[in-house]
Design an enzyme around this catalytic site. Structure first.
Site, short mmCIF file in Angstrom:
data_model
loop_
_atom_site.label_atom_id
_atom_site.label_comp_id
_atom_site.label_asym_id
_atom_site.label_seq_id
_atom_site.Cartn_x
_atom_site.Cartn_y
_atom_site.Cartn_z
N SER A 250 15.22 13.32 -23.01
CA SER A 250 14.82 12.12 -23.74
C SER A 250 14.15 11.14 -22.79
CB SER A 250 16.05 11.46 -24.36
OG SER A 250 16.78 10.80 -23.34
N LYS A 251 13.74 10.01 -23.36
CA LYS A 251 13.08 8.97 -22.56
C LYS A 251 13.93 8.58 -21.36
CE LYS A 251 9.49 6.99 -25.18
NZ LYS A 251 9.69 7.00 -26.65
N ARG A 252 15.26 8.65 -21.52
CA ARG A 252 16.14 8.24 -20.43
C ARG A 252 16.00 9.15 -19.20
NH1 ARG A 252 20.87 8.56 -23.68
NH2 ARG A 252 19.40 8.47 -25.38
N ASP A 253 15.44 10.34 -19.40
CA ASP A 253 15.26 11.24 -18.26
C ASP A 253 13.97 10.91 -17.51
OD1 ASP A 253 17.57 13.02 -18.62
OD2 ASP A 253 16.60 13.39 -20.55
N GLY A 254 13.37 9.78 -17.83
CA GLY A 254 12.15 9.38 -17.14
C GLY A 254 10.95 9.90 -17.89
#
Ligand code: GLU
Length: 479
Positions: A250-254
């Site tokens: 997801s976006k949280r993984d960069g």
């Protein structure tokens, strides 16, 4: 049968790695079967869809080499078709208007929760009398359109990836909304599960290949195919891309969009290759490094995994390095020029071309991402300040003697052989260790004790007339 597959991104964000990987599998499947790969822009969400995202999707697919075969289809251009089809379902009694207010639906769900039941629509407006409908309309209620889903239905298909998949009608959440609320007789905005089916039928899609996150939509869509009297396509649900912790990427993984990967200095070939490996394993004796065309020759769903595919940065970096190292230097240079430019390095693309190519040749073998060249080559484009190690080196015994002697004996023109000769000469005449001379040269020319090949660096700085001032600058520190 002609194979016709599609990728159907929503332009509500940049081209996502998951969508791009699904596009890769669709493209490979189409090319393997000599079929068509079609692009459909699912832009019915008017608030969140933006033309710049559509452009980003075009650019990303093009960059990856995933060429599409027909004019892209835009859902917003097809609204009247959706309206017609909804009317047909209403006329056949397969869909109906439901007048529930949001408050009534909330209360229904609360009651279900209190009974420990899964939330679902209880089909309460399925059999309203014309008088009841008229009464609701008179109250000013705006109906949605719901498609009937029978609880006792069983829906099964043979998935290209997952084999037999079976769902029960009762697990699909009750009669489903296919069009948003609208005034009385009007038909509101049609929703995803419905428009996808209309489009896939109309575009004669033979195989619906999409991410596993859509697997719960497929039974609903199969019921719509039946209701519309259409032949079912094949379905294939590709495994999700997971982060190292095993959760959906997801976006949280960069980085998650293709343009991010591009901006980080990954090559299109490496990304396309890596995405193919996210869920597909090539048959022996094929290596893991291949072009999309090579993969297309061998591609089939028999070698697509069911399990999620872990995204492995080390492997991607390794693969990207392989591509950069194998690339002809003019091509590496073409890719580095815009990167150097956006780093603010000043040069003339035409008159400096040979110099730039030499720099590319110098650093290419050490790159795993193109952008690493920015820091690696900074000393060639911009003035340097000696770092702590380089300063300490210049304080070493013999360091300034070496640099002074080099300055005095500077060969002109400077060639590779001449640099070797002058180094030898200084070592001998000044009675210095070769290591001291080399390290002092590196410290003064590059401002650091580590970096690309020293002699090549010197030659490149010399071509720009920068070596003499670097020597003088280094001497001024110890003076
Ligand atoms: N617009 C949907 C998505 O981007 C398409 C899903 C499908 O292929 O049916 O996920």
């Amino acid at each position: 049968m002609t194979v016709r597959v599609r990728i159907a991104p929503s332009p509500t964000g940049n081209l996502h790695i998951g969508t791009a990987r699904t596009a890769v599998f669709n493209w490979l499947f189409a090319r393997h079967h000599g079929g068509k790969f079609i692009l459909r822009i699912e832009d019915t969400d008017l608030e969140r869809s933006k033309p710049e995202y559509t452009q980003n999707i075009f650019d990303g697919l093009t960059w990856l080499g995933l060429t599409w075969d027909e004019e892209p289809v835009y859902q917003t251009a097809r609204m009247s078709l959706y309206g017609e089809k909804i009317k047909q379902l209403l006329e056949k009694g397969l869909a109906y208007r439901a007048y529930d207010t949001p408050e009534e639906l909330d209360a229904m769900r609360e009651a279900q929760k209190a009974r420990n039941e899964a939330p679902r629509y209880d089909n309460r407006h399925r059999n309203l009398t014309p008088e009841q409908e008229a009464a609701y309309l008179a109250e000013g209620r705006k109906p949605v359109i719901r498609f009937k889903i029978e609880d006792d239905r069983e829906i099964s298909w043979t998935d290209l990836v997952r084999g037999t998949v079976t769902w029960k009608g009762r697990d699909l959440g009750g009669d489903m909304v296919i069009a948003r609320a609208a005034e009385g007789e009007e038909i509101g905005q049609p929703l995803y599960n419905f428009v996808v089916v209309i489009d896939d039928i109309d575009m004669q899609i033979s195989h619906v290949i999409r991410g596993e996150d859509h697997i719960g939509n497929t039974p609903k869509q199969i019921l719509l195919y039946e209701a519309l009297g259409a032949t079912l396509p094949e379905f294939g649900h590709t495994p999700l891309i997971l982060n190292q912790a095993g959760a959906k990427l997801s976006k949280r993984d960069g980085v998650t969009s293709i343009s991010d990967f591009r901006n980080m200095g990954y090559t299109s070939d490496a990304i396309a290759n890596y995405m193919t490996l996210l869920g597909w394993s090539p048959p022996e004796p094929m290596t893991e490094i291949f072009t999309l065309t090579e993969a297309a020759e061998k591609f089939g769903f028999d070698r697509v995994n069911k399990a999620g595919a872990k995204f492995d940065w080390d492997k991607l970096n390794w693969l990207n390095g392989q591509y950069i190292h194998a690339m002809p230097i003019p091509e590496v240079t073409d890719l580095l020029v815009p990167i150097w430019k956006s780093a603010g390095y000043v040069f003339d693309e035409k008159s400096d071309r040979a110099w730039l190519e030499q720099i590319a040749a110098l650093v290419a073998p050490s790159l795993s991402r193109l952008n690493e060249a920015v820091e690696m080559t900074r000393y060639l484009f911009q003035s340097v300040e000696l770092n702590e190690d380089a300063k300490a080196q210049m304080q070493q015994e013999g360091a300034s003697t070496a640099i002074k002697a080099i300055l005095e004996a500077m060969p002109s023109p400077l060639t590779e052989a001449a640099t070797q000769d002058v180094i030898k000469q200084v070592v001998k005449e000044q009675n210095l260790k070769k290591g001291v001379v080399m390290k002092s040269l590196r410290a003064s020319l590059t401002g650091a004790l580590q970096g690309p090949d020293l002699v090549q660096s010197w030659l490149l700085l010399n071509q720009k007339g920068l070596d003499r001032e670097r020597f003088e600058q280094a001497l001024s520190i110890v003076a």
